[in-house]
Scaffold this active site. Structure first.
Site, PDB file in Angstrom:
ATOM      1  N   ASP A 286       0.823  -1.199   0.000  1.00 57.24           N
ATOM      2  CA  ASP A 286       0.000   0.000   0.000  1.00 57.24           C
ATOM      3  C   ASP A 286       0.866   1.261   0.000  1.00 57.24           C
ATOM      4  O   ASP A 286       1.933   1.307   0.601  1.00 57.24           O
ATOM      5  CB  ASP A 286      -0.892  -0.010   1.247  1.00 57.24           C
TER       6      ASP A 286
ATOM      7  N   GLU B 224       0.992  -0.413  -5.131  1.00 59.65           N
ATOM      8  CA  GLU B 224      -0.056   0.584  -5.310  1.00 59.65           C
ATOM      9  C   GLU B 224       0.683   1.922  -5.376  1.00 59.65           C
ATOM     10  O   GLU B 224       1.028   2.507  -4.359  1.00 59.65           O
ATOM     11  CB  GLU B 224      -1.054   0.548  -4.154  1.00 59.65           C
TER      12      GLU B 224
END
Length: 614
Positions: free
Chosen positions: A294, A347
């Site tokens: 993330d 990401e």
């Protein structure tokens, strides 16, 4: 290896199994050893159910590194505990064990003694690049809820989520963070337990059984992992021993102000060992197949979410976080070297070059990068009324300028169906039926476009409501025709993709893609060919306008093309306007080709044609 040798590895950032040393471990005969890293502490003790939470009953001894503490005492599985840390100014801090395998949440914020989980056998899989990758993104707390609002447990999800994912034809699942976190509304992205699966849904063994059940059904499991930042809850990593320890101590790199969180101090040996060990732990103990990392952009850039004057350039005068970059490379090199077939996904939302380039070629070494540009552009285009889409035609075509530069995943993720952005079907303009047609056309474009696929739960039943983390997906909608037929469409589309090599075999080379119609902004029509390594061709045709395109002619390679899939079929909720199933080119120049095809293209539709072999 001696304790001192282990600690040396840890402080050098090279200990990838620090969870086997720090935390709580069973010595046998009711004895447990507890170890913790707390270099700024004056005194550390273990408090818990086994000693009445008395800070003087189990004072820990300093180890040979002068920064870590240990104590042996009598306890049992399931006992709760914390570390009581006395700071240099005399404050008493009760802290969750950073290496705890289990938590007492939601009853309390204590760690729980849990030492039963052992290494799991890994799931063998072929190389990802030339295989279909179709990911179903799931929030395990809200895929389904019981009528009384209670969560489905890991054991219940094993019985219902696994067969659902298999039946729908997905190849992978991706779980939003399952590492322990205190607030459901953070969706798991503010982690307090980097070695804990959330106790809301069951035990670590229950979670391991869920992963194993997916594997038995041929489905690979990816976890969201959050090494960019952590929350400022006072019971967890935040200023763990009274001072910055896991976070960067420098004012200009300490906080993510927009998120109200602290940044990890990349490059500090104990922090690197902690994070690398967390990643290894989930591959080793649960046999997961991949990690989606993330907020990689927040790691890479010193000025991420910072105004001018709030950050300090690196030694070369630019905005790259060199320590974080080195950590990412170390992470990817470690995971790829230790776990064959493991997947790592970034990401990452910027134009940073080389995200998926191999380490040996100077890249960061991820397998895939989320294509956030594709997602933003395509959803912007699809939100426009078809009458005005010609003003924004470049939004639907621009991705092919760069799509072959990295190995991409096309994400329609949870972030796109929250915060008043609208659900996928509700982003579509027009009348009720047009919204469903628009979603089918969008998905048809997505599956034909180069890049692996990821969709967030709920889109497959055309849920009009935005995702609510406090409620389950509205599967009851399948009682209604349009929603039920959307589910049929998604299942059929998944299966078409799964068996269509031209849609996944060549994704980083122009040999796999050929534009046919790219600039017809007036009619909102697109067409392109996709090829596999054997030269087999699938032609994808799209009409994003609000009217049928009758007798539409476009250039195509000579041959006969059979209709293999149409989003306008009645069984999918369409009108079934295209009755002809086979089309042969005629010698009529068009779009730079000597031959062309002529056909009717229903409004808001996607059509796939397979070129028949001579």
């Amino acid at each position: 290896m001696t304790d001192c040798e282990k600690l040396k590895l840890f402080h050098n950032g090279l200990d990838i199994s620090a969870y086997d040393f720090f935390g709580c471990h069973n010595l046998g005969e009711g004895k447990y050893v507890f170890r913790v890293w707390a270099p700024h502490a004056v005194k550390v003790s273990v408090v818990g159910d086994f000693n009445g939470w008395d800070e003087n009953a189990a004072v820990m001894q300093l180890l040979c590194d002068g920064e870590s503490y240990a104590a042996e005492l009598t306890a049992k599985e399931g006992d709760r505990y914390k570390f009581c840390i006395t700071t240099f100014e005399g404050r008493k801090l009760l802290k969750f064990d950073p290496y705890s395998f289990c938590s007492d949440f939601p009853r309390s914020q204590a760690s729980v003694i849990y030492t039963r989980l052992t290494s799991k056998q890994r799931f063998a899989a072929a190389g990802e690049g030339e295989q279909p990758v179709n990911i179903y993104e799931v929030n395990l707390l809200s895929w389904k809820r019981h009528k009384n609002g209670k969560y489905y447990t890991f054991s219940e999800l094993k019985r219902c989520l696994v067969p659902y994912v298999k039946d729908m034809g997905y190849t992978h699942v991706e779980f939003m963070p399952v590492t322990e976190y205190p607030f459901d509304g953070s969706w798991g992205y503010q982690v307090t337990g980097y070695f804990c699966v959330t106790a809301r849904l069951g035990t670590p063994e229950d979670f391991a059984d869920l992963v194993e059940e997916f594997h038995k059904n041929g489905i690979r499991v990816i976890l969201d992992w959050v090494p960019a930042h952590f929350p400022k809850d006072d019971f967890a990593l935040y200023e763990f021993d009274g001072q910055p320890l896991y976070e960067c101590p420098l004012w200009d790199n300490m906080e993510h102000s927009g998120w109200g969180t602290r940044r990890f101090d990349f490059g500090r040996g104990g922090v690197d060992s902690f994070l690398l060990s967390s990643a290894v732990y989930f591959f080793d103990r649960f046999a997961v197949d991949g990690l989606r990392v993330d907020a990689v952009a927040a790691m890479l850039y010193l000025d991420y979410d910072r105004a001018e004057g709030q950050w300090t350039p690196n030694e070369y005068g630019d905005n790259l976080n060199l320590k974080a970059t080195q950590f990412i490379k170390k992470f990817n090199g470690l995971i790829k070297g230790k776990f064959a077939g493991a997947i790592t996904i970034a990401e990452e939302s910027t134009a940073y070059e080389g995200i998926t380039k191999p380490l040996e070629e100077g890249g960061l070494g991820f397998d895939y990068k989320w294509n956030m540009g594709w997602m933003n552009d395509v959803l912007f285009y699809c939100r426009q009324d078809p009458l005005y889409r010609h003003y924004h035609h470049q939004k639907i075509t621009f991705s092919m300028v760069y799509s072959l530069n990295e190995r991409y995943i096309l994400p329609l993720s949870h972030d796109e169906v929250v915060h008043v952005k609208g659900s996928i079907v509700n982003k579509m303009p027009g009348e009720y039926a047009d919204k469903f047609s628009g979603e089918r056309a969008l998905l048809g474009f997505m599956y034909a476009h180069p890049g692996k696929k990821l969709n967030f739960m709920g889109y497959e039943v055309a849920q009009f409501s935005e995702w609510n983390y406090n409620a389950g997906i509205e599967f009851f909608l399948k009682k209604f025709e349009k929603h039920r037929k959307m589910s049929v469409f998604v299942k059929e589309l998944n299966n078409f993709y799964l068996n269509c090599k031209p849609f996944y075999e060549i994704e980083t080379d122009w040999k796999g893609f050929e534009w046919l119609v790219v600039d017809d902004l007036i009619n909102n029509v697109l067409a392109f060919n996709r090829y596999d390594k054997q030269g087999n061709c699938v032609c994808a045709v799209f009409n994003f306008s609000g009217i049928d395109q009758l007798a539409y002619t476009f250039g195509q390679n000579e041959g006969k093309y059979a209709l293999a899939f149409s989003s306008d079929e009645k069984r999918f909720g369409g009108d079934g306007k295209l009755r002809k199933r086979s089309f042969t080119t005629k010698k009529q120049p068009s779009h730079g080709k000597e031959y062309s095809l002529t056909m009717d293209i229903p409004k808001l539709s996607c059509l796939y044609f397979i070129k028949e072999k001579l």
